[in-house]
Design a protein around this motif. Structure first.
Motif, PDB file in Angstrom:
ATOM      1  N   ALA A   1       1.620  -5.479   8.136  1.00  0.00           N
ATOM      2  CA  ALA A   1       1.130  -6.400   7.101  1.00  0.00           C
ATOM      3  C   ALA A   1       0.226  -5.683   6.125  1.00  0.00           C
ATOM      4  CB  ALA A   1       0.389  -7.577   7.749  1.00  0.00           C
ATOM      5  N   PHE A   2      -0.638  -4.808   6.632  1.00  0.00           N
ATOM      6  CA  PHE A   2      -1.576  -4.110   5.754  1.00  0.00           C
ATOM      7  C   PHE A   2      -0.876  -3.071   4.890  1.00  0.00           C
ATOM      8  CE2 PHE A   2      -4.431  -0.547   4.838  1.00  0.00           C
ATOM      9  CZ  PHE A   2      -5.440  -1.209   4.155  1.00  0.00           C
ATOM     10  N   LEU A   3       0.003  -2.293   5.483  1.00  0.00           N
ATOM     11  CA  LEU A   3       0.614  -1.171   4.771  1.00  0.00           C
ATOM     12  C   LEU A   3       1.847  -1.543   3.964  1.00  0.00           C
ATOM     13  CD1 LEU A   3       0.416   1.647   7.476  1.00  0.00           C
ATOM     14  CD2 LEU A   3      -0.970   1.447   5.420  1.00  0.00           C
ATOM     15  N   GLY A   4       2.601  -2.525   4.433  1.00  0.00           N
ATOM     16  CA  GLY A   4       3.899  -2.794   3.809  1.00  0.00           C
ATOM     17  C   GLY A   4       3.975  -4.017   2.934  1.00  0.00           C
TER      18      GLY A   4
ATOM     19  N   LEU B   1       7.363   4.303   9.104  1.00  0.00           N
ATOM     20  CA  LEU B   1       6.412   3.536   8.309  1.00  0.00           C
ATOM     21  C   LEU B   1       7.068   2.281   7.750  1.00  0.00           C
ATOM     22  CD1 LEU B   1       4.815   6.484   6.313  1.00  0.00           C
ATOM     23  CD2 LEU B   1       3.722   5.158   8.126  1.00  0.00           C
ATOM     24  N   PRO B   2       6.301   1.190   7.623  1.00  0.00           N
ATOM     25  CA  PRO B   2       6.863  -0.026   7.015  1.00  0.00           C
ATOM     26  C   PRO B   2       7.158   0.208   5.538  1.00  0.00           C
ATOM     27  CG  PRO B   2       4.502  -0.261   7.339  1.00  0.00           C
ATOM     28  CD  PRO B   2       4.898   1.016   8.023  1.00  0.00           C
TER      29      PRO B   2
ATOM     30  N   ILE C   1       0.823  -1.202   0.000  1.00  0.00           N
ATOM     31  CA  ILE C   1       0.000   0.000   0.000  1.00  0.00           C
ATOM     32  C   ILE C   1       0.866   1.264   0.000  1.00  0.00           C
ATOM     33  CG2 ILE C   1      -1.518   1.418   1.442  1.00  0.00           C
ATOM     34  CD1 ILE C   1      -3.171  -0.575   0.136  1.00  0.00           C
ATOM     35  N   LEU C   2       1.817   1.352   0.930  1.00  0.00           N
ATOM     36  CA  LEU C   2       2.610   2.572   1.048  1.00  0.00           C
ATOM     37  C   LEU C   2       3.497   2.789  -0.166  1.00  0.00           C
ATOM     38  CD1 LEU C   2       3.629   2.563   4.827  1.00  0.00           C
ATOM     39  CD2 LEU C   2       1.889   3.945   3.699  1.00  0.00           C
TER      40      LEU C   2
ATOM     41  N   ARG D   1      18.829  -3.785   3.480  1.00  0.00           N
ATOM     42  CA  ARG D   1      19.123  -5.136   3.965  1.00  0.00           C
ATOM     43  C   ARG D   1      19.386  -5.150   5.466  1.00  0.00           C
ATOM     44  NH1 ARG D   1      22.285  -5.289  -0.700  1.00  0.00           N
ATOM     45  NH2 ARG D   1      24.186  -5.067   0.510  1.00  0.00           N
ATOM     46  N   ALA D   2      19.763  -4.002   6.024  1.00  0.00           N
ATOM     47  CA  ALA D   2      20.058  -3.945   7.448  1.00  0.00           C
ATOM     48  C   ALA D   2      18.799  -3.875   8.292  1.00  0.00           C
ATOM     49  CB  ALA D   2      20.940  -2.726   7.737  1.00  0.00           C
ATOM     50  N   ARG D   3      17.665  -3.610   7.668  1.00  0.00           N
ATOM     51  CA  ARG D   3      16.408  -3.453   8.426  1.00  0.00           C
ATOM     52  C   ARG D   3      15.933  -4.795   8.960  1.00  0.00           C
ATOM     53  NH1 ARG D   3      12.607   0.956   5.238  1.00  0.00           N
ATOM     54  NH2 ARG D   3      13.982   2.726   5.549  1.00  0.00           N
TER      55      ARG D   3
END
Length: 351
Positions: free
Chosen positions: A276-279, A336-337, A234-235, A349-351
């Motif tokens: 889950a919804f946004l990302g 934000l995701p 979504i984002l 990749r570090a996230r």
């Protein structure tokens, strides 16, 4: 190495990212569209042809990146591949016409596997009437499918990503996020029997439904100013919808179509339901910007949407996306995701 590419000499894909690569190719190699056409940068290209306009899109599915035969059945691979491509036509409000398939496979691949993949495509194609009309095959180390879909817009204009204005209402079809929950479940091993939220999550990831009916109805309503399919989250896809016009958006968590079953699945899988919804991507729902003055017209059209439509926020003049949580707090920016990134930088990749 990229040569003669405006300062990108020696750069790697992870340095420029997917958006940077697309922008580079558009600027240096993209054809100049004629009036009424759309070139690189939208869900599909639009080309003028006698009697109207053709809408074309192509997409890759690579084993190990988009699917795993460890939990996908071959017919599910084919069905998902076609649905992902049909979703691009849906996002333009186009009528599906035909598709072509390029297949790369190892010589030791069973013929029955390839037959099942194409059978899955044929099953997914049947409701829309889109037809297989050609393609190509070659040897490859990993199973790879490249589909090209062709649609048509006979009257009016296709709906594209650009065109939103401040104050436009943001609607989304279906319930984004379920595909990501399905992936998390399947990575732990495909259940032999699934019911409840497990069955819903598996279906969303293994057999998504392209919203071509919703896309056509939305386009015909003349109330939708911009539209995109949710393939990267979504984002991420909302950012694509807003970026050309330099706009932003405010979203309200309390209005998100997140069911009790969705929250139960998220809790069981250890995933934040908001993330889950946004990302999450690969839901292939449609995200639409609707003119407030034409909201009633849109709602009449939405009565025919098999997946329904839910308002989740509004477009703002100020760039950036902000989310008001149910408790009244706000999250934005790095909080934000993030959606799916094809060429992740070291930071990603570090996230």
């Amino acid at each position: 190495m990229v040569r003669n590419a405006g300062g990108h000499r020696g750069a790697l894909l992870r340095d420029v990212g997917e958006s940077g690569l697309i922008d580079l190719l558009r600027r240096t190699h993209g054809g100049i569209p004629r009036p009424g056409e759309l070139s690189i940068g939208d869900d599909a290209a639009v080309v003028r042809v006698p009697g109207g306009r053709a809408v074309l899109s192509t997409d890759l599915l690579v084993e190990g990146t988009h699917f795993s035969l460890g939990y996908f059945r071959p017919e599910e691979v084919g069905g998902r591949a076609l649905s992902a491509n049909l979703s691009d036509l849906a996002a333009m409000g186009a009528d599906p016409v035909c598709y072509l398939v390029a297949l790369a496979a190892h010589p030791d691949t069973p013929v029955a596997t390839v037959d099942a993949i194409f059978r899955g495509m044929a099953t997914a194609a049947r409701p829309s009437g889109i037809r297989l009309m050609g393609g190509d095959t070659c040897r490859g180390e990993r199973l790879t499918l490249c589909l090209t879909v062709v649609g048509a817009v006979g009257r009016g204009r296709p709906v594209c990503r650009a065109g939103a204005r401040p104050g436009d209402l943001l609607y989304v079809t279906g319930s984004p996020g379920w595909s990501n929950l399905g992936l998390a479940l399947l990575r732990g091993g495909r259940p032999t029997r699934a019911s409840g939220w497990r069955r819903e999550a598996m279906r969303a990831h293994l057999a998504p439904t392209a919203r071509w009916r919703e896309g056509q109805a939305a386009a015909r309503s003349c109330a939708v100013a911009a539209m995109i399919d949710v393939s990267d989250g979504i984002l991420a896809d909302l950012a694509h919808l807003l970026e050309r016009d330099g706009l932003g958006a405010v979203l309200a968590e309390e209005s998100f179509p997140v069911s009790r079953s969705f929250r139960a699945a998220s809790a069981a899988l250890g995933i934040d339901p908001l993330d889950a919804f946004l990302g999450s991507g690969e839901d292939y729902e449609l995200l639409m910007a609707v003119r407030p003055s034409r909201r009633a017209r849109f709602l009449r059209a939405a009565r025919s949407f098999p997946a329904g439509a839910t308002p989740i926020g509004a477009v703002t003049k100020t760039p950036g996306i902000r989310v008001r949580r149910a408790d009244g707090s706000w999250i934005e920016g790095a909080e934000l995701p993030s959606g799916f990134v094809h060429f992740p930088s070291r930071k990603h990749r570090a996230r």
